[in-house]
Design an enzyme around this catalytic site. Sequence first.
Site: not given
Length: 427
Positions: A233, A255, A325, A358
Amino acid sequence: MYKLTYGTAEFEKAVKSLYERPAFPPEAEAAARDIIAAVRERGDAAVAEFAEKFDRVKLSPGEFQMPLGQARKIAAKLPSADKLAIRRALKQIRQFAKLTRPRNWMMGVRSGVKVGEKFTPMERVGVYIPGGTAPLVSTVLHTAGIASAAGVKEIVAITPPGNTHPAVMYAMLQAGVTEIWRLGGVYGIAALAVGTETVKKVEKICGPGNAYVTAAKKLLYGEVGIDLVAGPSEILVIADKSANPEFVAADLLSQAEHGSGLEQAVLVSTDHAMIGKVEAAVKRQRDTLKRQETIDRVLKNGVFLIEVPDEETAALVASSYAPEHLEIQTVNPERIAKNITAAGAIFLGQWTPESCGDFCAGPSHVLPTAGSAKKFNGLETVSFYRRTSLVKYSQAALKRDADVIARFGAMEQLDAHGRAGTIRVEK
């Protein structure tokens, strides 16, 4: 943490680790290849061996699948407040999924010619729900929940044998999972893709996983459909002087707390002072969090604080990085978003933390990483459909295009192709 200034020699040196990060190491692919070959060759026997080797659980083929009744008993232990949160998030995820369902259409585009598209839900898909140190309840909703909204009849969840958290079981039942298999990692992915004596093949496999799961999906692509190749991630935050450094630090750490230690968190700021403020806030907030060992590995190798001269450069760096992201915490986030050419998901403004995406915002959190947002989309409702094009000609329309068909048949030396068009309009 690495503090960098755009355009300097130090920045250019760091570009490779930023822009060319791998989704998984080569050794993961080599290991996955061997496991897949064993499952393909020996079926259930290999699956049972790998379950014992990797998950330390002895399972006979008859125990691979968890009865839904057992899942209901486990799910009943979940507190009511958690059940409510799951149902609310699922409702919002399905709402977005229904808004983005593809629609069949057909229309006349030229005299006598109609074209269109037909979308048919897949019949049997697999969703991978990772185990590890955190019960990823939201992943169930962001895969199976979307598949059920798309109309998939058979939704097969696989998860490591020990992943029996009540919230995970409740989410599976609410999201429409029809089968639960206690199979993890590469051997579970392989069983779904190639089939065994006990496990029926699926048409597509979706959901995130570790480096080995990602490598397995890549190796099996074509034999089974996959959603995307996703690695550890990552998050990139664009911030100007109006941003709250505490918010930015919290988002970077969100993250960094994932389990692999290979995650990345990047700040790109047009404000020199913001770099130092965020660095201090990260260190301060880190001391209040539980997963400090994991976070420390990311802080050492995967956090980059980059100063850029202007918003245009910030957008360039972000697009080159192509983050999973992307948060834009600036006075006018929409203005910067217009210049972003690659990102899995964009979160606009200081009141939109990545964790909204999320858990409960609506769009799936299964997103491309490692720069693959330049090549892949995140998981979406249309991912669970087969698309078929539709074409209908009238006799007059075919007569009008027959010469074009004949010419192409001649150019490509495919006489039968040309003849299939001209034979219908010859007198």
